[in-house]
Motif scaffolding. Structure first.
Motif, mmCIF file in Angstrom:
data_model
loop_
_atom_site.group_PDB
_atom_site.id
_atom_site.type_symbol
_atom_site.label_atom_id
_atom_site.label_comp_id
_atom_site.label_asym_id
_atom_site.label_seq_id
_atom_site.Cartn_x
_atom_site.Cartn_y
_atom_site.Cartn_z
ATOM 1 N N LEU A 176 0.478 -0.894 0.010
ATOM 2 C CA LEU A 176 -0.092 0.266 0.182
ATOM 3 C C LEU A 176 0.793 1.461 0.200
ATOM 4 O O LEU A 176 1.767 1.097 0.576
ATOM 5 C CB LEU A 176 -1.214 0.063 1.325
ATOM 6 N N ASN A 177 -0.175 2.457 -0.539
ATOM 7 C CA ASN A 177 0.727 3.867 -0.490
ATOM 8 C C ASN A 177 -0.285 4.825 0.464
ATOM 9 O O ASN A 177 -1.731 4.071 0.147
ATOM 10 C CB ASN A 177 0.864 4.448 -1.487
ATOM 11 N N ILE A 178 0.127 5.058 1.730
ATOM 12 C CA ILE A 178 -0.733 5.140 2.135
ATOM 13 C C ILE A 178 -1.545 7.429 2.756
ATOM 14 O O ILE A 178 0.037 7.511 3.105
ATOM 15 C CB ILE A 178 -0.780 5.223 3.639
ATOM 16 N N PHE A 179 -1.525 8.049 2.247
ATOM 17 C CA PHE A 179 -1.170 9.073 1.940
ATOM 18 C C PHE A 179 -2.703 9.911 2.734
ATOM 19 O O PHE A 179 -4.025 10.057 1.615
ATOM 20 C CB PHE A 179 -0.519 9.539 0.460
ATOM 21 N N PRO A 180 -2.706 11.715 3.151
ATOM 22 C CA PRO A 180 -3.938 12.596 3.058
ATOM 23 C C PRO A 180 -4.260 12.913 1.729
ATOM 24 O O PRO A 180 -3.180 13.193 1.192
ATOM 25 C CB PRO A 180 -3.500 13.049 4.219
ATOM 26 N N LEU A 181 -5.387 12.765 1.466
ATOM 27 C CA LEU A 181 -5.783 13.786 0.629
ATOM 28 C C LEU A 181 -5.875 15.126 0.973
ATOM 29 O O LEU A 181 -6.027 15.718 1.759
ATOM 30 C CB LEU A 181 -7.566 13.754 0.254
ATOM 31 N N SER A 182 -5.456 15.970 -0.233
ATOM 32 C CA SER A 182 -6.284 17.546 -0.500
ATOM 33 C C SER A 182 -7.666 17.654 0.271
ATOM 34 O O SER A 182 -7.809 17.131 -0.500
ATOM 35 C CB SER A 182 -5.395 18.331 -1.520
ATOM 36 N N ASP A 183 -7.460 19.889 0.203
ATOM 37 C CA ASP A 183 -8.749 19.258 0.501
ATOM 38 C C ASP A 183 -9.427 19.539 -0.640
ATOM 39 O O ASP A 183 -11.215 18.586 -0.767
ATOM 40 C CB ASP A 183 -8.734 21.688 0.729
ATOM 41 N N GLU A 184 -8.945 20.183 -1.490
ATOM 42 C CA GLU A 184 -9.224 19.896 -3.590
ATOM 43 C C GLU A 184 -9.714 18.769 -3.030
ATOM 44 O O GLU A 184 -11.361 17.974 -3.286
ATOM 45 C CB GLU A 184 -9.127 20.006 -4.198
ATOM 46 N N LYS A 185 -9.081 17.747 -3.074
ATOM 47 C CA LYS A 185 -9.810 16.299 -3.139
ATOM 48 C C LYS A 185 -10.503 15.172 -2.316
ATOM 49 O O LYS A 185 -11.673 14.854 -2.029
ATOM 50 C CB LYS A 185 -8.393 15.704 -3.283
ATOM 51 N N MET A 186 -10.697 16.229 -1.011
ATOM 52 C CA MET A 186 -11.486 16.080 0.000
ATOM 53 C C MET A 186 -13.088 16.148 -0.657
ATOM 54 O O MET A 186 -13.904 15.835 0.066
ATOM 55 C CB MET A 186 -10.735 16.313 1.120
ATOM 56 N N ARG A 187 -12.964 17.625 -0.965
ATOM 57 C CA ARG A 187 -13.661 18.681 -1.352
ATOM 58 C C ARG A 187 -15.003 17.384 -2.427
ATOM 59 O O ARG A 187 -16.124 17.253 -2.994
ATOM 60 C CB ARG A 187 -14.222 19.416 -1.890
ATOM 61 N N ASN A 188 -13.891 16.613 -3.279
ATOM 62 C CA ASN A 188 -14.344 15.960 -4.289
ATOM 63 C C ASN A 188 -15.117 14.801 -4.232
ATOM 64 O O ASN A 188 -16.048 14.445 -4.763
ATOM 65 C CB ASN A 188 -13.090 15.879 -5.265
ATOM 66 N N VAL A 189 -14.434 14.302 -3.068
ATOM 67 C CA VAL A 189 -15.297 13.420 -2.330
ATOM 68 C C VAL A 189 -16.278 13.322 -1.813
ATOM 69 O O VAL A 189 -17.288 12.473 -1.613
ATOM 70 C CB VAL A 189 -13.936 12.312 -1.123
ATOM 71 N N ILE A 190 -16.860 14.284 -1.229
ATOM 72 C CA ILE A 190 -17.811 15.067 0.003
ATOM 73 C C ILE A 190 -18.451 15.075 -0.897
ATOM 74 O O ILE A 190 -20.188 14.978 -1.092
ATOM 75 C CB ILE A 190 -17.676 16.285 0.439
ATOM 76 N N GLN A 245 -4.219 3.098 -1.370
ATOM 77 C CA GLN A 245 -3.689 2.714 -2.411
ATOM 78 C C GLN A 245 -2.845 1.541 -3.041
ATOM 79 O O GLN A 245 -1.443 2.090 -2.334
ATOM 80 C CB GLN A 245 -3.454 3.699 -3.263
ATOM 81 N N LEU A 246 -2.989 0.556 -3.698
ATOM 82 C CA LEU A 246 -2.802 -0.186 -3.845
ATOM 83 C C LEU A 246 -1.347 -0.027 -4.797
ATOM 84 O O LEU A 246 -1.476 1.325 -5.273
ATOM 85 C CB LEU A 246 -3.160 -1.551 -4.841
ATOM 86 N N ASN A 247 0.018 -0.612 -4.221
ATOM 87 C CA ASN A 247 1.006 -0.398 -5.375
ATOM 88 C C ASN A 247 1.406 -0.213 -6.642
ATOM 89 O O ASN A 247 2.546 -1.054 -6.354
ATOM 90 C CB ASN A 247 2.010 0.662 -3.823
ATOM 91 N N ASP A 248 1.008 -1.763 -6.829
ATOM 92 C CA ASP A 248 0.923 -2.580 -7.606
ATOM 93 C C ASP A 248 0.578 -2.145 -8.825
ATOM 94 O O ASP A 248 0.788 -2.818 -9.799
ATOM 95 C CB ASP A 248 -0.183 -4.201 -7.520
ATOM 96 N N GLY A 249 0.839 -0.845 -8.530
ATOM 97 C CA GLY A 249 0.294 -0.339 -10.485
ATOM 98 C C GLY A 249 -0.724 0.184 -10.665
ATOM 99 O O GLY A 249 -0.901 1.083 -11.439
ATOM 100 N N SER A 250 -1.848 -0.288 -10.382
ATOM 101 C CA SER A 250 -3.040 -0.146 -10.998
ATOM 102 C C SER A 250 -3.345 1.242 -10.560
ATOM 103 O O SER A 250 -4.814 1.912 -10.782
ATOM 104 C CB SER A 250 -4.090 -1.354 -10.172
ATOM 105 N N GLY A 251 -3.945 1.560 -8.708
ATOM 106 C CA GLY A 251 -4.196 2.584 -8.451
ATOM 107 C C GLY A 251 -4.940 2.507 -7.780
ATOM 108 O O GLY A 251 -5.033 3.318 -7.208
ATOM 109 N N ASN A 252 -5.403 1.491 -7.471
ATOM 110 C CA ASN A 252 -7.080 1.091 -6.755
ATOM 111 C C ASN A 252 -6.387 1.900 -5.646
ATOM 112 O O ASN A 252 -6.245 1.405 -4.863
ATOM 113 C CB ASN A 252 -7.215 -0.456 -6.635
ATOM 114 N N ILE A 253 -7.583 2.188 -4.988
ATOM 115 C CA ILE A 253 -7.954 2.997 -4.239
ATOM 116 C C ILE A 253 -9.115 2.057 -2.719
ATOM 117 O O ILE A 253 -10.177 0.839 -3.401
ATOM 118 C CB ILE A 253 -8.892 4.369 -3.773
ATOM 119 N N VAL A 254 -8.227 1.643 -1.939
ATOM 120 C CA VAL A 254 -9.121 -0.129 -1.418
ATOM 121 C C VAL A 254 -9.541 0.512 -0.081
ATOM 122 O O VAL A 254 -10.579 -0.177 0.700
ATOM 123 C CB VAL A 254 -8.150 -1.105 -1.056
ATOM 124 N N GLY A 255 -9.818 2.188 0.126
ATOM 125 C CA GLY A 255 -10.087 2.069 1.687
ATOM 126 C C GLY A 255 -9.283 3.349 1.854
ATOM 127 O O GLY A 255 -9.080 4.327 1.186
#
Length: 153
Positions: free
Chosen positions: A7-21, A56-66
């Motif tokens: 995994l890659n674990i990282f915080p979202l920016s405010d802008e990306k958090m707004r997109n999630v919301i 985010q899976l670090n297998d190159g897929s970029g899939n967000i798993v949680g």
């Protein structure tokens, strides 16, 4: 960014958090994400303790798993952590990997002495994640269920 074996674990920016919301249909999650964003905006120096972090899976897929989040660092050095995983990825040890890594990382940050989590009494999988990450039951029942604690040695 925190990197683990899978995994890659990282915080979202405010802008990306707004997109999630904007894209969240679950009212309870939307409200929680809005509260997180508000915490980020009101506490820019401690933003990481309010942001939504993605797994985010670090297998190159970029899939967000949680995702996971903290609920602010209080004056006593206590953080509360919350997390969730896409059902498609349950049972693969990814959340245990993520929670273990984020707890290790958080414990190295200034002022962090204690990390707590709450899980529903019948959510055995979540309790196992916490136990494998070094949490122990505090014997306290909170608003969302059984409370678990991790203490810095």
């Amino acid at each position: 960014m925190i990197k683990t074996e899978r995994l890659n674990i990282f915080p979202l920016s405010d802008e990306k958090m707004r997109n999630v919301i904007d894209n969240e249909s679950n009212k309870a999650l939307k409200a929680a994400y809005l509260e997180m964003l508000q915490g980020c905006l009101e506490n820019p120096d401690q933003r990481i303790w309010y942001a939504l972090w993605v797994l985010q899976l670090n297998d190159g897929s970029g899939n967000i798993v949680g995702s996971l989040s903290f609920k602010g660092l209080n004056d006593n050095g206590m953080l509360e952590i919350g997390y969730g995983i896409n059902p498609k990825y349950e049972g693969k040890g990814l959340m245990t990997e993520a929670v273990s890594a984020i707890v290790r990382w958080a414990s190295e940050q200034p002022g962090v002495l204690l990390i707590e989590a709450e899980t529903e009494p019948d959510n055995i999988a979540s309790q196992r994640v916490l136990e494998k990450a070094g949490f122990i039951s505090s014997g306290v029942i909170g608003a969302e269920g059984s409370r678990f604690i991790w203490k810095k040695e």
